[in-house]
Motif scaffolding. Structure first.
Motif, PDB file in Angstrom:
ATOM      1  N   THR A   1      -4.632  20.603  -6.756  1.00  0.00           N
ATOM      2  CA  THR A   1      -3.651  20.050  -7.701  1.00  0.00           C
ATOM      3  C   THR A   1      -4.295  19.432  -8.937  1.00  0.00           C
ATOM      4  O   THR A   1      -3.574  18.964  -9.825  1.00  0.00           O
ATOM      5  CB  THR A   1      -2.769  18.989  -7.016  1.00  0.00           C
ATOM      6  N   GLY A   2      -5.609  19.403  -9.002  1.00  0.00           N
ATOM      7  CA  GLY A   2      -6.304  18.906 -10.177  1.00  0.00           C
ATOM      8  C   GLY A   2      -6.416  17.392 -10.222  1.00  0.00           C
ATOM      9  O   GLY A   2      -5.930  16.672  -9.343  1.00  0.00           O
ATOM     10  N   VAL A   3      -7.044  16.899 -11.276  1.00  0.00           N
ATOM     11  CA  VAL A   3      -7.225  15.456 -11.426  1.00  0.00           C
ATOM     12  C   VAL A   3      -5.882  14.760 -11.592  1.00  0.00           C
ATOM     13  O   VAL A   3      -5.698  13.616 -11.135  1.00  0.00           O
ATOM     14  CB  VAL A   3      -8.163  15.162 -12.621  1.00  0.00           C
ATOM     15  N   VAL A   4      -4.915  15.440 -12.214  1.00  0.00           N
ATOM     16  CA  VAL A   4      -3.570  14.865 -12.346  1.00  0.00           C
ATOM     17  C   VAL A   4      -2.942  14.678 -10.966  1.00  0.00           C
ATOM     18  O   VAL A   4      -2.376  13.618 -10.643  1.00  0.00           O
ATOM     19  CB  VAL A   4      -2.675  15.761 -13.224  1.00  0.00           C
ATOM     20  N   GLY A   5      -3.059  15.697 -10.132  1.00  0.00           N
ATOM     21  CA  GLY A   5      -2.474  15.641  -8.801  1.00  0.00           C
ATOM     22  C   GLY A   5      -3.131  14.597  -7.909  1.00  0.00           C
ATOM     23  O   GLY A   5      -2.436  13.845  -7.216  1.00  0.00           O
ATOM     24  N   ILE A   6      -4.460  14.519  -7.921  1.00  0.00           N
ATOM     25  CA  ILE A   6      -5.141  13.581  -7.024  1.00  0.00           C
ATOM     26  C   ILE A   6      -4.863  12.142  -7.441  1.00  0.00           C
ATOM     27  O   ILE A   6      -4.693  11.256  -6.596  1.00  0.00           O
ATOM     28  CB  ILE A   6      -6.663  13.866  -6.958  1.00  0.00           C
ATOM     29  N   LEU A   7      -4.780  11.874  -8.745  1.00  0.00           N
ATOM     30  CA  LEU A   7      -4.455  10.512  -9.191  1.00  0.00           C
ATOM     31  C   LEU A   7      -3.033  10.135  -8.790  1.00  0.00           C
ATOM     32  O   LEU A   7      -2.776   9.004  -8.371  1.00  0.00           O
ATOM     33  CB  LEU A   7      -4.635  10.407 -10.708  1.00  0.00           C
ATOM     34  N   LEU A   8      -2.104  11.085  -8.910  1.00  0.00           N
ATOM     35  CA  LEU A   8      -0.725  10.836  -8.494  1.00  0.00           C
ATOM     36  C   LEU A   8      -0.665  10.588  -6.991  1.00  0.00           C
ATOM     37  O   LEU A   8       0.009   9.652  -6.527  1.00  0.00           O
ATOM     38  CB  LEU A   8       0.153  12.024  -8.877  1.00  0.00           C
ATOM     39  N   HIS A   9      -1.367  11.397  -6.231  1.00  0.00           N
ATOM     40  CA  HIS A   9      -1.348  11.298  -4.771  1.00  0.00           C
ATOM     41  C   HIS A   9      -1.931   9.961  -4.299  1.00  0.00           C
ATOM     42  O   HIS A   9      -1.331   9.267  -3.462  1.00  0.00           O
ATOM     43  CB  HIS A   9      -2.150  12.461  -4.180  1.00  0.00           C
ATOM     44  N   ILE A  10      -3.079   9.583  -4.840  1.00  0.00           N
ATOM     45  CA  ILE A  10      -3.699   8.307  -4.462  1.00  0.00           C
ATOM     46  C   ILE A  10      -2.806   7.138  -4.882  1.00  0.00           C
ATOM     47  O   ILE A  10      -2.652   6.156  -4.136  1.00  0.00           O
ATOM     48  CB  ILE A  10      -5.099   8.186  -5.095  1.00  0.00           C
ATOM     49  N   GLY A  11      -2.189   7.245  -6.064  1.00  0.00           N
ATOM     50  CA  GLY A  11      -1.278   6.198  -6.503  1.00  0.00           C
ATOM     51  C   GLY A  11      -0.111   6.008  -5.549  1.00  0.00           C
ATOM     52  O   GLY A  11       0.299   4.871  -5.259  1.00  0.00           O
ATOM     53  N   ILE A  12       0.437   7.116  -5.045  1.00  0.00           N
ATOM     54  CA  ILE A  12       1.545   7.041  -4.095  1.00  0.00           C
ATOM     55  C   ILE A  12       1.116   6.366  -2.800  1.00  0.00           C
ATOM     56  O   ILE A  12       1.813   5.494  -2.262  1.00  0.00           O
ATOM     57  CB  ILE A  12       2.095   8.457  -3.822  1.00  0.00           C
ATOM     58  N   LEU A  13      -0.056   6.740  -2.280  1.00  0.00           N
ATOM     59  CA  LEU A  13      -0.554   6.142  -1.040  1.00  0.00           C
ATOM     60  C   LEU A  13      -0.812   4.642  -1.220  1.00  0.00           C
ATOM     61  O   LEU A  13      -0.485   3.837  -0.337  1.00  0.00           O
ATOM     62  CB  LEU A  13      -1.827   6.849  -0.583  1.00  0.00           C
ATOM     63  N   LEU A  14      -1.391   4.259  -2.349  1.00  0.00           N
ATOM     64  CA  LEU A  14      -1.650   2.837  -2.609  1.00  0.00           C
ATOM     65  C   LEU A  14      -0.338   2.059  -2.732  1.00  0.00           C
ATOM     66  O   LEU A  14      -0.244   0.906  -2.277  1.00  0.00           O
ATOM     67  CB  LEU A  14      -2.496   2.676  -3.873  1.00  0.00           C
ATOM     68  N   TYR A  15       0.673   2.685  -3.336  1.00  0.00           N
ATOM     69  CA  TYR A  15       1.982   2.025  -3.442  1.00  0.00           C
ATOM     70  C   TYR A  15       2.565   1.772  -2.053  1.00  0.00           C
ATOM     71  O   TYR A  15       3.092   0.673  -1.778  1.00  0.00           O
ATOM     72  CB  TYR A  15       2.933   2.889  -4.264  1.00  0.00           C
ATOM     73  N   ILE A  16       2.471   2.765  -1.168  1.00  0.00           N
ATOM     74  CA  ILE A  16       3.018   2.614   0.190  1.00  0.00           C
ATOM     75  C   ILE A  16       2.298   1.495   0.931  1.00  0.00           C
ATOM     76  O   ILE A  16       2.930   0.644   1.583  1.00  0.00           O
ATOM     77  CB  ILE A  16       2.909   3.945   0.950  1.00  0.00           C
ATOM     78  N   LEU A  17       0.966   1.468   0.843  1.00  0.00           N
ATOM     79  CA  LEU A  17       0.195   0.422   1.520  1.00  0.00           C
ATOM     80  C   LEU A  17       0.487  -0.954   0.915  1.00  0.00           C
ATOM     81  O   LEU A  17       0.602  -1.951   1.643  1.00  0.00           O
ATOM     82  CB  LEU A  17      -1.296   0.739   1.445  1.00  0.00           C
ATOM     83  N   ALA A  18       0.594  -1.008  -0.404  1.00  0.00           N
ATOM     84  CA  ALA A  18       0.890  -2.287  -1.060  1.00  0.00           C
ATOM     85  C   ALA A  18       2.272  -2.801  -0.667  1.00  0.00           C
ATOM     86  O   ALA A  18       2.452  -4.010  -0.440  1.00  0.00           O
ATOM     87  CB  ALA A  18       0.798  -2.128  -2.580  1.00  0.00           C
ATOM     88  N   ARG A  19       3.234  -1.894  -0.570  1.00  0.00           N
ATOM     89  CA  ARG A  19       4.580  -2.292  -0.155  1.00  0.00           C
ATOM     90  C   ARG A  19       4.566  -2.848   1.268  1.00  0.00           C
ATOM     91  O   ARG A  19       5.186  -3.886   1.556  1.00  0.00           O
ATOM     92  CB  ARG A  19       5.528  -1.099  -0.246  1.00  0.00           C
ATOM     93  N   GLY A  20       3.848  -2.176   2.174  1.00  0.00           N
ATOM     94  CA  GLY A  20       3.749  -2.653   3.546  1.00  0.00           C
ATOM     95  C   GLY A  20       3.104  -4.027   3.615  1.00  0.00           C
ATOM     96  O   GLY A  20       3.582  -4.927   4.319  1.00  0.00           O
ATOM     97  N   ALA A  21       2.000  -4.214   2.878  1.00  0.00           N
ATOM     98  CA  ALA A  21       1.315  -5.507   2.871  1.00  0.00           C
ATOM     99  C   ALA A  21       2.205  -6.606   2.292  1.00  0.00           C
ATOM    100  O   ALA A  21       2.244  -7.733   2.803  1.00  0.00           O
ATOM    101  CB  ALA A  21       0.011  -5.403   2.085  1.00  0.00           C
ATOM    102  N   TYR A  22       2.936  -6.289   1.224  1.00  0.00           N
ATOM    103  CA  TYR A  22       3.838  -7.269   0.609  1.00  0.00           C
ATOM    104  C   TYR A  22       4.920  -7.711   1.594  1.00  0.00           C
ATOM    105  O   TYR A  22       5.226  -8.911   1.706  1.00  0.00           O
ATOM    106  CB  TYR A  22       4.472  -6.664  -0.640  1.00  0.00           C
ATOM    107  N   LEU A  23       5.506  -6.752   2.312  1.00  0.00           N
ATOM    108  CA  LEU A  23       6.547  -7.097   3.278  1.00  0.00           C
ATOM    109  C   LEU A  23       5.993  -7.999   4.370  1.00  0.00           C
ATOM    110  O   LEU A  23       6.640  -8.968   4.790  1.00  0.00           O
ATOM    111  CB  LEU A  23       7.124  -5.817   3.897  1.00  0.00           C
ATOM    112  N   VAL A  24       4.787  -7.684   4.853  1.00  0.00           N
ATOM    113  CA  VAL A  24       4.183  -8.470   5.936  1.00  0.00           C
ATOM    114  C   VAL A  24       3.867  -9.889   5.471  1.00  0.00           C
ATOM    115  O   VAL A  24       4.146 -10.871   6.167  1.00  0.00           O
ATOM    116  CB  VAL A  24       2.911  -7.776   6.461  1.00  0.00           C
ATOM    117  N   VAL A  25       3.281 -10.016   4.306  1.00  0.00           N
ATOM    118  CA  VAL A  25       2.789 -11.318   3.849  1.00  0.00           C
ATOM    119  C   VAL A  25       3.905 -12.198   3.286  1.00  0.00           C
ATOM    120  O   VAL A  25       3.929 -13.415   3.533  1.00  0.00           O
ATOM    121  CB  VAL A  25       1.679 -11.122   2.795  1.00  0.00           C
TER     122      VAL A  25
END
Length: 501
Positions: free
Chosen positions: A397-421
Motif C-alpha cells: 500500500t506504499g508509504v501512504v498506506g503504512i502511515l494510515l495503517h499505523i495511525g489507525i492502530l495507534l488511535y485504537i490503542l490510545a482510545r483503549g488506554a484513555y477509557l481505562v485511565v
C-alpha cells in the motif's frame, strides 16, 4: 382419541400437524438417500439442524458471532487436513451469515444502528476504502492478487468490528467471549503438547516434509510446534496474546476459582508460546505488561510490574542461566541484534527501500513477498520476503498506506488506554478493557517481525477485541444502571419487612 382413565380427549390439531410434518420429513430423507445417494441424503438431514441454528441466531445474533469466533479458531486446521479445498472461504461465509442475520432482524424489529457509529467503525471504513482503491493502483498487475489480500487486510477488519458492536451489546457477552477464548486456548496448547510428546500426525508430517514446513519448523535449535495454527509464529503470537489477556483479567475476578482458572490458562498459554520457538512472540508479554503497568492506577502493581519486566529482560539479555535448555536458549536469541536471521531481514528491507522509492501507494494488494509469485512471478518485489506485517503493508500500500495503517492502530490503542485511565468506573470492566488493550499492543509490536496481525485466527480475535474496547463505555453505563437498581432494591427490602411486621 386419547384415553386417560375414563376420560377421553381429542388429539389437538397442532400435534397432528407436527406429527404429519415429522412423517413427511422422514419420508423425504429416505427418498433422498435411496434415490439420490449419500450426499443428497446428508444434505437433507442437516436441514432441520440448519433451521434450528437460524431460529436461535435470529433470536440472539450474539450467539452467531460467538459461533464465528469458535469456527475461526479451527479453520487453519481444516486446511492442513484437506489443503486443496478453499476452507479459507469459511470465514467469509460466516461473516456473510452474520450480516444476513442482522439484516433479517432489521426487517422484523428496529435495530439500534448507532451502536456501530463509533470511531472504530469510521477508521475501519477509511482503511477499507483505501484498500478498495488499491485495485486501480497502476503498479498492480493482478485483480486476483488484490482480491486474495483485501479480504484479510481490510474486509475482515471492517465487518467484524461492526458486527461485534451491533450484536455484543451487553456486558455479559464480553465475559462469554473471554470464557470461550480460554477454552480454545487450552485446546490449542493441548494439541501442541500432543505434537511435542507424541509426535506429528500424517497431515502434519505431509505439511512439514512435502509442502516445505520443515525448513522453518525443524531447525538447529529444536522443533517449533504449531498446534493447529498455520505456523509456529501464528501460534506463538496468539498464545502470547492469551497469556497477557487472561493473566490480567484474573486480577479482576472476585471468584477465587475463576481467578485460579484464568491464571492456569495464562500459564498454559505461556508454555505454548515458549514451545512455539517464536522469538518475536516474547514482544507480546513484554510490551503487553508494560502497557498494562502504564494504564494501572495501583502504585504497588506498577512497582512490582516494572521490577519483574526488568528482571526478565536482564535474565534473557545479560545472563547465561539455563543455556542448556533449548526453549530458554532460543528465547534469549530474540535480544541478540547480531542474530543472522535478524541481519537477513534488515538486508531485505534495504533492498525493498530501493524498489519502493517511486511507489508512494505501493505495488498493489497481493503483490508483496513470496505470495506475490502466484500473481507476478517475475516482479522484483515478488523475490524478496517481507517477513513482517508492517513491511508487507508498506510494500503493498506504499508509504501512504503504512502511515494510515499505523495511525489507525495507534488511535485504537490510545482510545483503549484513555477509557481505562480516565473514563471507565466499573473496576472489573476497566480491568478487562486494560487486558484487551495490553494484548493488542503486544501483537502490534510483534507484527514488525511477523505477518500475524491479519492471520486466521489471530486477526478475528483482535478485531472482536477492538469492538469490545469501543463498547466499554456502553457496558459501563449498563453496569452503573444495574448498580443503582440493586441499591434501590436493597433499600426497599427493609421497609417491606417493616410493613409486613
Amino acid at each position: 382419541m386419547e384415553r386417560y382413565g375414563s376420560i377421553t380427549t381429542p388429539v389437538s390439531v397442532p400435534r397432528l400437524i407436527v406429527g404429519a410434518m415429522l412423517a413427511a420429513g422422514v419420508a423425504v430423507l429416505i427418498l433422498a438417500f435411496t434415490q439420490y445417494g449419500l450426499l443428497a441424503g446428508l444434505a437433507v438431514s442437516v436441514i432441520p439442524a440448519a433451521l434450528c441454528i437460524l431460529w436461535v441466531t435470529l433470536r440472539n445474533p450474539a450467539i452467531s458471532m460467538l459461533g464465528l469466533f469458535v469456527a475461526n479458531y479451527f479453520i487453519m486446521a481444516l486446511t492442513r487436513y484437506a489443503h486443496d479445498l478453499p476452507f479459507g472461504m469459511i470465514l467469509d461465509a460466516l461473516i456473510f451469515y452474520n450480516i444476513l442475520i442482522i439484516t433479517l432482524q432489521a426487517l422484523m424489529r428496529p435495530i439500534e444502528w448507532k451502536r456501530a457509529s463509533s470511531g472504530l467503525t469510521v477508521v475501519a471504513a477509511i482503511w477499507m476504502a483505501y484498500c478498495i482503491l488499491e485495485i486501480v493502483n497502476p503498479e498492480s498487475v493482478s485483480v486476483a492478487g488484490w482480491f486474495s489480500s483485501v479480504r484479510s487486510i481490510a474486509f475482515y477488519f471492517f465487518f467484524i468490528v461492526v458486527l461485534t458492536q451491533l450484536t455484543m451489546t451487553e456486558y455479559k457477552y464480553l465475559k462469554y467471549m473471554l470464557a470461550v477464548w480460554s477454552v480454545l486456548t487450552l485446546i490449542a496448547v493441548g494439541k501442541a503438547c500432543m505434537q511435542k510428546f507424541f509426535g506429528f500426525n500424517a497431515a502434519e508430517n505431509y505439511w512439514l516434509f512435502v509442502l516445505g514446513g520443515r525448513s522453518t519448523h525443524i531447525i538447529h535449535s529444536g522443533v517449533r510446534y504449531f498446534s493447529f495454527f498455520s505456523d509456529a509464529a501464528n501460534f506463538g503470537g496468539s498464545m502470547g496474546l492469551s497469556m497477557v489477556v487472561f493473566s490480567i483479567s484474573a486480577l479482576y475476578y472476585r471468584n477465587s476459582w475463576m481467578k485460579l482458572y484464568l491464571l492456569l490458562v495464562a500459564a498454559a498459554a505461556c508454555y505454548g508460546m515458549l514451545i512455539s520457538g517464536t522469538r518475536s512472540a516474547l514482544a507480546v508479554p513484554f510490551v503487553g505488561y508494560s502497557a498494562f503497568i502504564m494504564m494501572s492506577r495501583n502504585i504497588k502493581m506498577i512497582g512490582a510490574g516494572v521490577f519483574l519486566i526488568i528482571a526478565a529482560f536482564i535474565f534473557l539479555k545479560f545472563t547465561t542461566i539455563g543455556r542448556g535448555n533449548s526453549i530458554i536458549r532460543r528465547a534469549r536469541s530474540a535480544f541478540n541484534t547480531n542474530d543472522p536471521s535478524f541481519q537477513v531481514r534488515l538486508a531485505n528491507q534495504a533492498k525493498l527501500r530501493e524498489l519502493m522509492a517511486d511507489k508512494p501507494f505501493g505495488a498493489g494488494l497481493g503483490h508483496g513477498g513470496g505470495k506475490a509469485k502466484t500473481f507476478a512471478p517475475n516482479a522484483a518485489l515478488s523475490q524478496i520476503p517481507t517477513d513482517s506485517w508492517f513491511v508487507m503493508v508498506w510494500v503493498e500500500t506504499g508509504v501512504v498506506g503504512i502511515l494510515l495503517h499505523i495511525g489507525i492502530l495507534l488511535y485504537i490503542l490510545a482510545r483503549g488506554a484513555y477509557l481505562v485511565v480516565f473514563k471507565l468506573r466499573n473496576t472489573q470492566l476497566r480491568g478487562f478493557t486494560a487486558a484487551l488493550t495490553a494484548g493488542i499492543s503486544g501483537i502490534v509490536v510483534m507484527a514488525y517481525a511477523n505477518e500475524i496481525l491479519g492471520q486466521i485466527p489471530t486477526g478475528a480475535i483482535l478485531y472482536m477485541s477492538m469492538g469490545f474496547i469501543f463498547l466499554a463505555p456502553r457496558f459501563d453505563r449498563e453496569l452503573a444502571r444495574k448498580e443503582i437498581l440493586d441499591r434501590a432494591m436493597s433499600a426497599q427490602r427493609p421497609h417491606a419487612r417493616e410493613n409486613y411486621e
